[in-house]
Design an enzyme around this catalytic site. Structure first.
Site, short mmCIF file in Angstrom:
data_model
loop_
_atom_site.label_atom_id
_atom_site.label_comp_id
_atom_site.label_asym_id
_atom_site.label_seq_id
_atom_site.Cartn_x
_atom_site.Cartn_y
_atom_site.Cartn_z
N TRP A 150 46.12 49.60 45.45
CA TRP A 150 46.43 51.03 45.42
C TRP A 150 46.06 51.73 44.11
CZ3 TRP A 150 49.39 50.88 41.21
CH2 TRP A 150 50.24 49.79 41.02
N ASN A 151 45.73 50.96 43.08
CA ASN A 151 45.64 51.63 41.77
C ASN A 151 44.40 52.52 41.61
OD1 ASN A 151 44.25 49.14 41.76
ND2 ASN A 151 44.13 49.17 39.55
N LYS A 174 40.20 47.88 54.69
CA LYS A 174 41.63 48.19 54.74
C LYS A 174 42.11 48.55 53.35
CE LYS A 174 45.51 46.05 54.29
NZ LYS A 174 46.27 47.15 53.69
N GLY A 226 43.35 42.60 44.64
CA GLY A 226 44.80 42.72 44.71
C GLY A 226 45.47 41.68 43.84
N GLU A 248 39.19 39.46 43.46
CA GLU A 248 39.37 40.19 42.19
C GLU A 248 40.86 40.36 42.00
OE1 GLU A 248 37.35 41.03 39.90
OE2 GLU A 248 35.43 40.72 40.87
N LEU A 249 41.46 39.56 41.14
CA LEU A 249 42.92 39.51 41.06
C LEU A 249 43.43 40.08 39.74
CD1 LEU A 249 43.23 35.99 42.70
CD2 LEU A 249 43.15 38.23 43.81
N CYS A 282 43.93 46.28 36.36
CA CYS A 282 43.82 44.82 36.27
C CYS A 282 43.36 44.38 34.89
CB CYS A 282 42.87 44.31 37.33
SG CYS A 282 41.26 45.11 37.27
N GLU A 383 51.89 39.31 34.70
CA GLU A 383 51.25 40.62 34.78
C GLU A 383 52.33 41.66 35.13
OE1 GLU A 383 48.75 41.56 38.19
OE2 GLU A 383 47.31 42.51 36.85
P1 NAD Z 1 48.62 43.42 46.71
O1 NAD Z 1 48.04 42.06 46.58
O2 NAD Z 1 50.07 43.55 47.00
O3 NAD Z 1 47.88 44.20 47.92
C1 NAD Z 1 46.49 44.35 47.95
C2 NAD Z 1 46.02 44.56 49.39
O4 NAD Z 1 46.26 43.38 50.13
C3 NAD Z 1 46.74 45.69 50.12
O5 NAD Z 1 45.80 46.39 50.89
C4 NAD Z 1 47.73 44.94 51.01
O6 NAD Z 1 48.12 45.63 52.16
C5 NAD Z 1 46.92 43.71 51.36
N1 NAD Z 1 47.70 42.54 51.78
C6 NAD Z 1 48.96 42.22 51.43
N2 NAD Z 1 49.32 41.04 52.01
C7 NAD Z 1 48.26 40.62 52.74
C8 NAD Z 1 48.00 39.48 53.56
N3 NAD Z 1 48.91 38.53 53.73
N4 NAD Z 1 46.79 39.37 54.13
C9 NAD Z 1 45.83 40.30 53.94
N5 NAD Z 1 46.03 41.41 53.21
C10 NAD Z 1 47.22 41.58 52.60
O7 NAD Z 1 48.19 44.20 45.40
P2 NAD Z 1 48.59 45.66 44.94
O8 NAD Z 1 50.03 45.68 44.57
O9 NAD Z 1 48.10 46.63 45.95
O10 NAD Z 1 47.67 45.82 43.63
C11 NAD Z 1 48.01 45.34 42.39
C12 NAD Z 1 47.28 44.06 42.06
O11 NAD Z 1 45.87 44.24 42.22
C13 NAD Z 1 47.47 43.61 40.63
O12 NAD Z 1 47.72 42.23 40.57
C14 NAD Z 1 46.14 43.94 39.97
O13 NAD Z 1 45.84 43.19 38.83
C15 NAD Z 1 45.20 43.70 41.08
N6 NAD Z 1 43.92 44.41 40.85
C16 NAD Z 1 42.82 43.67 40.49
C17 NAD Z 1 41.61 44.31 40.21
C18 NAD Z 1 40.37 43.53 39.83
O14 NAD Z 1 39.28 44.06 39.97
N7 NAD Z 1 40.45 42.29 39.36
C19 NAD Z 1 41.54 45.70 40.29
C20 NAD Z 1 42.67 46.41 40.65
C21 NAD Z 1 43.87 45.75 40.93
#
Ligand code: NAD
Length: 491
Positions: A150-151, A174, A226, A248-249, A282, A383
């Site tokens: 979402w960020n 998605k 995510g 990309e975590l 991130c 984090e």
């Molecule tokens: P999140 O992992 O909670 O959700 C990310 C996405 O995954 C959402 O669309 C969510 O609905 C989906 N999702 C959740 N559970 C799932 C499942 N079991 N199967 C498939 N899809 C599923 O992350 P968030 O809270 O939205 O974002 C924050 C995280 O994202 C932080 O850890 C941040 O560091 C990371 N992030 C990484 C980068 C990068 O480029 N490395 C960039 C931005 C954000």
């Protein structure tokens, strides 16, 4: 209230006909959009639409024609950048001065990958055998499942989608259930640009929708941005289906200031590292490693500037720091602040919800700095994804390297020094996918980006980002005319 359905095969599937959820404006703390929660059948329909488009329109199209469409999309993004930025800032509370420049960067990425669309080459490989002609081609996978956080919804999408499309893939996307609006608005631009129906499909909803995409046999590869927790689930599910993934975590990136650094530049770099985007990035430089000799000076400067950060309406161009993007995230950040206090870190500034004129309604958090942090504290290991900085003092280069590498993450590192030899010594020792020297949070189209360890694998942007969406096919042509022994391998 805005209302959005799903975007499947170039058609809008109405929001009202199925189950819905709401998106919240974190500044007003009010719902502002109703969205559709996709069912498994709708995910299936989206994947089938993408498969169909892949077979009939997008893959057969030549690269130059694909490039033209990608360039038209870029032009439309630029034309609509103000509106897209306004919508994204409303959806996730990020300040407009950042979302506006992000939209231009989204367009830049579409142009960058448009340039590759008709230049994706294989190679000719000379073999030991005479009379065999060997060459490789770079083939698209087919349908890519794209799941984003979402960020920065559109920026995260742009790290993946234009590269995937340039290479000839189609996609089912998605976005996060916390911020889906701009991804859906973006589909309207795809239509205007003449992208054939079904090449890009968007399904909205929560984890179940993402899970259905990862499991779907028609999705050939998954590209995810995510959290590490969800990344692990996705990698495990994809593993069950023997499906490649790019992850990309998160990160807990060290930003290291040596005693010989230009302190003015380093202070700006440290601020950008943690308070830009309210720390919800991130690549946040959330661990600031400072040499003992300049520690007090740096902490003093940072505290002074942090206290003066202008918080307020994310849509006001003068605002420097917006809100936490949603309530669960606000709660997580506040809990992390409390745990740092309990663990014995010294609170330098901030440490509470931000209140006052224009702030009371929104999910604002004071820019927060802790000093006296040791690398074993939770504030140094977990984090936080918020405006919370942990300052760790060090004395030697070796100590800085050990602290820097001493987390489960490996996304980015920053080094501030005027000593070139020191910088060159540090670069190979830092275990991260990105190293910034005398800069921080520098994002470009050309340079590859991604992490190691629990920060994920695979790369985005640059040529590497394109190649992630291709697979290599090797072709051998025997023109010897010989009859060979069927029971012996030929080598
Ligand atoms: P999140 O992992 O909670 O959700 C990310 C996405 O995954 C959402 O669309 C969510 O609905 C989906 N999702 C959740 N559970 C799932 C499942 N079991 N199967 C498939 N899809 C599923 O992350 P968030 O809270 O939205 O974002 C924050 C995280 O994202 C932080 O850890 C941040 O560091 C990371 N992030 C990484 C980068 C990068 O480029 N490395 C960039 C931005 C954000």
């Amino acid at each position: 209230m805005r209302e959005y359905g799903l975007y499947i095969a170039g058609e809008w599937v109405g929001a009202a006909s199925g189950s819905t959820f709401q998106s919240f404006n974190p500044y007003r703390q009010q719902p502002w959009a109703t969205l559709r929660e996709a069912s498994e059948a709708e995910v299936d329909a989206a994947v089938r639409a993408a498969q169909d488009a892949y077979a009939t329109t997008w893959r057969p199209m030549n690269g130059a024609a694909r490039a033209e469409i990608l360039n038209r999309i870029a032009a439309l993004i630029v034309e609509n950048a103000d509106e897209l930025a306004r919508l994204e800032s409303t959806d996730n509370g990020k300040v407009i001065r950042e979302t506006r420049s992000q939209m231009l960067f989204v367009a830049r990425l579409f142009r960058f990958y448009a340039g590759y669309a008709d230049k994706i080459f294989g190679s000719v490989i000379p073999l030991d055998q005479p009379a065999i002609f060997d060459f490789t081609t770079r083939e698209p996978y087919g349908v890519i499942g794209i799941i984003t956080a979402w960020n920065s919804p559109l920026s995260l999408l742009a790290n993946k989608l234009p590269a995937a499309l340039a290479a000839g893939n189609c996609a089912v996307v998605k976005p996060s259930e916390h911020a889906s609006v701009t991804t859906l608005e973006f589909c309207k631009l795809l239509e205007k640009a003449g992208l054939p129906a079904g090449v890009v499909n968007v399904v909205t909803g929560g984890p179940k929708v993402g899970d259905a995409m990862v499991k779907h046999p028609g999705v050939a590869k998954v590209s995810f941005t995510g959290s590490p927790g969800v990344g692990r689930i996705i990698a495990a599910t994809a593993g069950q289906h023997l499906k490649p993934v790019t992850l990309e975590l998160g990160g807990k990136s060290p930003n290291i200031i040596f005693e010989d650094a230009d302190l003015d530049q380093a202070t700006v770099g440290a601020l950008a590292g943690i308070f830009a985007a309210t720390g919800q990035t991130c690549i946040a430089g959330s661990r600031l490693l400072v040499h003992k000799r300049v520690h007090d000076e740096i902490v003093g400067r940072l505290a002074e500037r942090a206290k003066a950060i202008r918080m307020g309406d994310p849509l006001d161009p003068a605002t420097e720091m917006g809100t936490a993007a949603n309530e669960p995230q606000f709660d997580r950040i506040m809990a992390a602040i409390d745990s740092a206090k309990t663990d014995g870190a010294t609170l330098v500034t901030g440490g509470a919800r931000a209140t006052g004129a224009g702030l009371d309604e929104g999910l604002f958090i004071q820019p927060t700095i802790f000093s006296g942090v040791t690398n074993d504290m939770k504030v140094a290991q977990n984090e936080i994804f918020g405006p919370v900085l942990g300052v760790i003092a060090f004395e030697t280069e070796e100590e800085a390297v050990a602290i820097a590498n001493g987390t489960q993450y490996g996304l980015a590192s920053g080094v501030w020094t005027t000593d070139l030899s020191r910088a060159m010594r540090m670069i190979p020792k830092l275990n991260s996918g990105v190293v910034w020297v005398n800069t921080y949070r520098m994002v470009t189209a050309q340079a590859p980006f991604g992490g190691v360890k629990q920060s994920g694998f695979g790369r985005e942007r640059g040529e590497q980002g394109l190649l992630e969406f291709t697979t290599v096919k090797n072709v051998m042509i025997d023109f010897s005319g010989e009859k060979r022994d069927p029971f012996a391998v030929k080598n």
